[in-house]
Design a protein around this motif. Structure first.
Motif, PDB file in Angstrom:
ATOM      1  N   UNK A 179      -7.156   8.074   7.011  1.00 25.25           N
ATOM      2  CA  UNK A 179      -8.485   8.267   6.415  1.00 25.25           C
ATOM      3  C   UNK A 179      -9.581   7.712   7.318  1.00 25.25           C
ATOM      4  N   UNK A 180      -9.319   6.565   7.971  1.00 23.50           N
ATOM      5  CA  UNK A 180     -10.331   5.964   8.830  1.00 23.50           C
ATOM      6  C   UNK A 180     -10.715   6.898   9.979  1.00 23.50           C
ATOM      7  N   UNK A 181      -9.726   7.534  10.587  1.00 24.84           N
ATOM      8  CA  UNK A 181     -10.007   8.464  11.685  1.00 24.84           C
ATOM      9  C   UNK A 181     -10.844   9.638  11.181  1.00 24.84           C
ATOM     10  N   UNK A 182     -10.534  10.146   9.997  1.00 22.63           N
ATOM     11  CA  UNK A 182     -11.313  11.254   9.426  1.00 22.63           C
ATOM     12  C   UNK A 182     -12.768  10.852   9.239  1.00 22.63           C
ATOM     13  N   UNK A 183     -13.000   9.683   8.663  1.00 20.83           N
ATOM     14  CA  UNK A 183     -14.375   9.238   8.429  1.00 20.83           C
ATOM     15  C   UNK A 183     -15.120   9.008   9.751  1.00 20.83           C
TER      16      UNK A 183
ATOM     17  N   UNK B 157       0.424  -6.403  -6.763  1.00 19.64           N
ATOM     18  CA  UNK B 157       1.810  -6.783  -6.549  1.00 19.64           C
ATOM     19  C   UNK B 157       2.659  -6.364  -7.734  1.00 19.64           C
ATOM     20  N   UNK B 158       3.809  -5.803  -7.426  1.00 23.70           N
ATOM     21  CA  UNK B 158       4.712  -5.402  -8.489  1.00 23.70           C
ATOM     22  C   UNK B 158       4.385  -4.073  -9.119  1.00 23.70           C
ATOM     23  N   UNK B 159       3.321  -3.426  -8.714  1.00 22.01           N
ATOM     24  CA  UNK B 159       3.000  -2.121  -9.265  1.00 22.01           C
ATOM     25  C   UNK B 159       3.505  -1.041  -8.324  1.00 22.01           C
ATOM     26  N   UNK B 160       3.786   0.111  -8.887  1.00 27.63           N
ATOM     27  CA  UNK B 160       4.295   1.206  -8.065  1.00 27.63           C
ATOM     28  C   UNK B 160       3.200   1.781  -7.185  1.00 27.63           C
ATOM     29  N   UNK B 161       2.033   1.874  -7.727  1.00 24.83           N
ATOM     30  CA  UNK B 161       0.917   2.461  -6.982  1.00 24.83           C
ATOM     31  C   UNK B 161      -0.317   1.574  -7.139  1.00 24.83           C
ATOM     32  N   UNK B 162      -1.082   1.476  -6.069  1.00 19.92           N
ATOM     33  CA  UNK B 162      -2.317   0.700  -6.112  1.00 19.92           C
ATOM     34  C   UNK B 162      -3.466   1.596  -6.522  1.00 19.92           C
ATOM     35  N   UNK B 163      -4.338   1.046  -7.348  1.00 21.62           N
ATOM     36  CA  UNK B 163      -5.534   1.795  -7.704  1.00 21.62           C
ATOM     37  C   UNK B 163      -6.392   2.012  -6.466  1.00 21.62           C
ATOM     38  N   UNK B 164      -6.900   3.188  -6.309  1.00 23.08           N
ATOM     39  CA  UNK B 164      -7.719   3.502  -5.154  1.00 23.08           C
ATOM     40  C   UNK B 164      -6.928   3.866  -3.917  1.00 23.08           C
ATOM     41  N   UNK B 165      -5.600   3.988  -4.060  1.00 20.03           N
ATOM     42  CA  UNK B 165      -4.756   4.312  -2.902  1.00 20.03           C
ATOM     43  C   UNK B 165      -5.157   5.646  -2.281  1.00 20.03           C
ATOM     44  N   UNK B 166      -5.676   6.558  -3.076  1.00 15.61           N
ATOM     45  CA  UNK B 166      -6.044   7.871  -2.559  1.00 15.61           C
ATOM     46  C   UNK B 166      -7.118   7.773  -1.481  1.00 15.61           C
ATOM     47  N   UNK B 167      -7.894   6.674  -1.477  1.00 13.06           N
ATOM     48  CA  UNK B 167      -8.937   6.510  -0.468  1.00 13.06           C
ATOM     49  C   UNK B 167      -8.361   6.385   0.936  1.00 13.06           C
ATOM     50  N   UNK B 168      -7.079   6.085   1.041  1.00 12.07           N
ATOM     51  CA  UNK B 168      -6.438   5.955   2.348  1.00 12.07           C
ATOM     52  C   UNK B 168      -5.661   7.206   2.724  1.00 12.07           C
ATOM     53  N   UNK B 169      -5.702   8.209   1.879  1.00 14.68           N
ATOM     54  CA  UNK B 169      -4.998   9.458   2.169  1.00 14.68           C
ATOM     55  C   UNK B 169      -5.887  10.358   3.034  1.00 14.68           C
ATOM     56  N   UNK B 170      -5.391  10.870   4.169  1.00 20.71           N
ATOM     57  CA  UNK B 170      -6.233  11.712   5.036  1.00 20.71           C
ATOM     58  C   UNK B 170      -6.774  12.953   4.341  1.00 20.71           C
ATOM     59  N   UNK B 171      -5.957  13.563   3.465  1.00 21.77           N
ATOM     60  CA  UNK B 171      -6.434  14.741   2.746  1.00 21.77           C
ATOM     61  C   UNK B 171      -7.586  14.411   1.817  1.00 21.77           C
ATOM     62  N   UNK B 172      -7.463  13.300   1.088  1.00 22.79           N
ATOM     63  CA  UNK B 172      -8.554  12.880   0.211  1.00 22.79           C
ATOM     64  C   UNK B 172      -9.791  12.511   1.025  1.00 22.79           C
ATOM     65  N   UNK B 173      -9.577  11.913   2.197  1.00 25.46           N
ATOM     66  CA  UNK B 173     -10.711  11.547   3.051  1.00 25.46           C
ATOM     67  C   UNK B 173     -11.465  12.795   3.501  1.00 25.46           C
ATOM     68  N   UNK B 174     -10.739  13.860   3.811  1.00 29.69           N
ATOM     69  CA  UNK B 174     -11.410  15.106   4.203  1.00 29.69           C
ATOM     70  C   UNK B 174     -12.257  15.645   3.054  1.00 29.69           C
ATOM     71  N   UNK B 175     -11.723  15.566   1.842  1.00 26.74           N
ATOM     72  CA  UNK B 175     -12.467  16.050   0.674  1.00 26.74           C
ATOM     73  C   UNK B 175     -13.721  15.211   0.451  1.00 26.74           C
TER      74      UNK B 175
END
Length: 348
Positions: free
Chosen positions: A58-62, A133-151
């Motif tokens: 995501x950082x590279x996309x931004x 910690x201990x959760x399956x998914x972190x809230x806001x994880x999509x912000x680090x996804x390259x596809x979401x970053x493009x959107x």
């Protein structure tokens, strides 16, 4: 978004001369020319390197989108310089009112929004894992996804385009020698209203982005301080290098954009009817607005530093190409890499 960068936006007749000075008429155009001369090779080289780096984070996309916004802003500098130096006549002034000034402000605010998205991405990368910690998914994880970053980057461009395009389309009145000196005279009544609304919207986006950056980097700083307390060995040296990479964007944001938006509030008030501001205050506020606007424009010369310090892939690609192009510079590249590529939480 301001429809023009000249001094005569709100002053009728010959009153525009009241806010002119040696600084705005003589010094400022040459400062923009110097920024253009420095920014074009820096951003051209950055784009040449960057668009050979895969967009797998995501950082590279931004950052790639920031490079595009900077190149578009740079493309408007020669028009401003030519107008201020009296080159091109009234037709060029009208062109600047209708198109290039609109592009300047749209590109600037796209860059501001992208800085906010980068700060959120860094927050999720650095602070997020400790908060879930201990959760399956972190809230806001999509912000680090390259596809979401493009959107999200596309939404930023679309939002500012929707704001800016009507400013260009509604600046359609016939231009001549006199009317081209006052960009507001080229606007229809609806265009004047749209300009005011879009200006308020853009300023609101800036202050919202500032709050996002303040929260994100305050949280990141707390996280880093806690990490340094746990790892005492070489903590000071690593801290300096890590902070240099993480907080360079925050420093550029505050140096370039905050002064302009602080000055813009009293300047805008001074332009309103029956504002109570005398000629002296209008003159001083205009000088402050133009000086701080140049700081915002100078952002294009500092963004390549952000790319180098924040993005490991960009840095490695640049150093590799420098070493390949000039074998004698390999030793220099090694020294730069040793000081800039120390692993830190800011790197990809």
């Amino acid at each position: 978004m301001d429809p023009a960068a000249n001094s005569s936006l709100h002053f009728p007749g010959n009153q525009s001369d009241m806010v002119s000075s040696v600084f705005t008429r003589r010094a400022l155009p040459w400062l923009y020319l110097a920024a253009c001369a420095a920014g074009l090779p820096l951003n051209g080289a950055a784009a040449w390197i960057f668009f050979r780096v895969p967009s797998d984070s995501a950082l590279v996309v931004y950052l790639k989108n920031m490079a595009v916004a900077d190149l578009l802003m740079l493309a408007t500098f020669p028009f401003r310089v030519a107008v201020e130096l009296g080159v091109g006549g009234w037709r060029l002034r009208a062109l600047t009112c209708r198109y290039t000034s609109v592009l300047f402000y749209a590109s600037m605010y796209v860059g501001i929004l992208l800085m906010g998205l980068i700060s959120l991405e860094r927050y999720v990368k650095i602070v997020g894992p400790t908060r879930c910690r201990g959760r399956c998914r972190c809230r806001g994880r999509f912000l680090r996804d390259p596809g979401a970053a493009r959107v999200l980057a596309a939404l930023a461009w679309g939002l500012l385009a929707a704001c800016a395009l009507p400013n260009a389309a509604l600046t359609r009145r016939a231009a001549d020698e006199e009317s081209s000196r006052h960009c507001v005279r080229l606007k229809s009544p609806l265009g004047v209203q749209w300009h005011r609304a879009s200006a308020l919207f853009s300023v609101g986006l800036f202050w919202l982005t500032l709050l996002v950056l303040a929260f994100s980097y305050w949280s990141i700083a707390r996280r880093i301080c806690r990490s340094y307390r746990r790892v005492r060995r070489d903590g000071a040296g690593v801290g300096r290098k890590s902070n240099r990479g993480i907080f360079c964007l925050l420093a550029v944001f505050f140096v370039c954009f905050v002064p302009y938006h602080v000055c813009r509030v009293p300047y805008t008030l001074s332009q309103m009817p029956a504002s109570g501001f005398g000629p002296e205050w209008r003159f001083l506020l205009f000088q402050a607005k133009e000086a701080t606007l140049f700081l915002s424009a100078a952002n294009v010369c500092l963004d390549p530093v952000i790319y180098f310090l924040m993005c490991r892939k960009f840095r490695e690609s640049l150093l590799a190409r420098l070493s390949r192009r000039d074998p004698g510079s390999a030793a220099t590249a090694v020294v730069i890499a040793a000081t800039a590529t120390t692993p830190s939480v800011s790197d990809i």
